[in-house]
Design a protein around this motif. Sequence first.
Motif, PDB file in Angstrom:
ATOM      1  N   UNK A  48       0.773  -1.226   0.000  1.00  8.61           N
ATOM      2  CA  UNK A  48       0.000   0.000   0.000  1.00  8.61           C
ATOM      3  C   UNK A  48       0.808   1.281   0.000  1.00  8.61           C
ATOM      4  N   UNK A  49       2.128   1.200  -0.133  1.00 10.92           N
ATOM      5  CA  UNK A  49       2.958   2.408  -0.171  1.00 10.92           C
ATOM      6  C   UNK A  49       2.503   3.268  -1.347  1.00 10.92           C
ATOM      7  N   UNK A  50       2.238   4.568  -1.126  1.00  8.72           N
ATOM      8  CA  UNK A  50       1.711   5.411  -2.204  1.00  8.72           C
ATOM      9  C   UNK A  50       2.631   5.518  -3.417  1.00  8.72           C
ATOM     10  N   UNK A  51       3.920   5.393  -3.235  1.00  8.76           N
ATOM     11  CA  UNK A  51       4.847   5.478  -4.361  1.00  8.76           C
ATOM     12  C   UNK A  51       4.925   4.206  -5.182  1.00  8.76           C
ATOM     13  N   UNK A  52       4.297   3.135  -4.697  1.00  8.66           N
ATOM     14  CA  UNK A  52       4.384   1.853  -5.386  1.00  8.66           C
ATOM     15  C   UNK A  52       3.034   1.375  -5.913  1.00  8.66           C
ATOM     16  N   UNK A  53       2.052   2.245  -5.923  1.00  6.01           N
ATOM     17  CA  UNK A  53       0.721   1.841  -6.374  1.00  6.01           C
ATOM     18  C   UNK A  53       0.641   1.662  -7.878  1.00  6.01           C
ATOM     19  N   UNK A  54       1.394   2.458  -8.626  1.00  4.06           N
ATOM     20  CA  UNK A  54       1.430   2.332 -10.079  1.00  4.06           C
ATOM     21  C   UNK A  54       2.681   1.570 -10.484  1.00  4.06           C
ATOM     22  N   UNK A  55       2.726   1.194 -11.779  1.00  2.00           N
ATOM     23  CA  UNK A  55       3.918   0.522 -12.284  1.00  2.00           C
ATOM     24  C   UNK A  55       5.131   1.424 -12.057  1.00  2.00           C
ATOM     25  N   UNK A  56       6.208   0.848 -11.584  1.00  3.18           N
ATOM     26  CA  UNK A  56       7.392   1.619 -11.205  1.00  3.18           C
ATOM     27  C   UNK A  56       8.351   1.737 -12.383  1.00  3.18           C
ATOM     28  N   UNK A  57       8.623   2.962 -12.799  1.00  2.00           N
ATOM     29  CA  UNK A  57       9.623   3.228 -13.842  1.00  2.00           C
ATOM     30  C   UNK A  57      10.934   3.607 -13.166  1.00  2.00           C
ATOM     31  N   UNK A  58      11.988   3.667 -13.954  1.00  2.00           N
ATOM     32  CA  UNK A  58      13.289   4.089 -13.408  1.00  2.00           C
ATOM     33  C   UNK A  58      13.191   5.515 -12.873  1.00  2.00           C
ATOM     34  N   UNK A  59      12.514   6.396 -13.616  1.00  2.00           N
ATOM     35  CA  UNK A  59      12.367   7.786 -13.166  1.00  2.00           C
ATOM     36  C   UNK A  59      11.614   7.896 -11.853  1.00  2.00           C
ATOM     37  N   UNK A  60      10.524   7.154 -11.720  1.00  2.00           N
ATOM     38  CA  UNK A  60       9.760   7.182 -10.463  1.00  2.00           C
ATOM     39  C   UNK A  60      10.577   6.563  -9.332  1.00  2.00           C
ATOM     40  N   UNK A  61      11.307   5.493  -9.633  1.00  2.00           N
ATOM     41  CA  UNK A  61      12.168   4.873  -8.625  1.00  2.00           C
ATOM     42  C   UNK A  61      13.189   5.886  -8.105  1.00  2.00           C
ATOM     43  N   UNK A  62      13.791   6.654  -9.021  1.00  2.00           N
ATOM     44  CA  UNK A  62      14.802   7.645  -8.635  1.00  2.00           C
ATOM     45  C   UNK A  62      14.211   8.744  -7.762  1.00  2.00           C
ATOM     46  N   UNK A  63      12.920   9.004  -7.876  1.00  2.00           N
ATOM     47  CA  UNK A  63      12.278  10.055  -7.076  1.00  2.00           C
ATOM     48  C   UNK A  63      11.941   9.594  -5.664  1.00  2.00           C
ATOM     49  N   UNK A  64      11.856   8.289  -5.443  1.00  2.00           N
ATOM     50  CA  UNK A  64      11.530   7.779  -4.109  1.00  2.00           C
ATOM     51  C   UNK A  64      12.734   7.904  -3.173  1.00  2.00           C
ATOM     52  N   UNK A  65      12.470   8.029  -1.879  1.00  2.00           N
ATOM     53  CA  UNK A  65      13.560   8.006  -0.900  1.00  2.00           C
ATOM     54  C   UNK A  65      14.208   6.629  -0.936  1.00  2.00           C
ATOM     55  N   UNK A  66      15.530   6.602  -0.816  1.00  2.00           N
ATOM     56  CA  UNK A  66      16.284   5.352  -0.916  1.00  2.00           C
ATOM     57  C   UNK A  66      16.960   5.034   0.411  1.00  2.00           C
ATOM     58  N   UNK A  67      17.116   3.761   0.685  1.00  2.00           N
ATOM     59  CA  UNK A  67      17.872   3.289   1.838  1.00  2.00           C
ATOM     60  C   UNK A  67      18.761   2.161   1.359  1.00  2.00           C
ATOM     61  N   UNK A  68      20.040   2.285   1.599  1.00  2.00           N
ATOM     62  CA  UNK A  68      20.991   1.240   1.246  1.00  2.00           C
ATOM     63  C   UNK A  68      21.572   0.695   2.538  1.00  2.00           C
TER      64      UNK A  68
END
Length: 88
Positions: A48-68
């Motif tokens: 249910x994460x709002x950033x993952x509701x639609x198909x994820x593109x590279x551009x949308x992935x880059x806009x999400x907060x990242x944790x490594x």
Amino acid sequence: MPAPTTCRQAQMARGEVDLPLMTPGQGPAGLRSRHLFDERYVLIGRHGHPGLRRKLSVGRFAQLDQLIVPLRGGGLAAPVDDGLAALD
């Protein structure tokens, strides 16, 4: 933080390091190298994460907060960071 390539090369010249494992393309030009394996990255997100509701593109992935999470501590950067930065 990972040692710079020039530092690794100096360590090898002094005999302190025999076999460094590096990301392809980061080794000094004068050293022989061999491709050992390919890595796969996975995306883990909560249901249910709002950033993952639609198909994820590279551009949308880059806009999400990242944790490594590094396996052995050290720097919190990964080769994927370079790839994402190149998209800008």
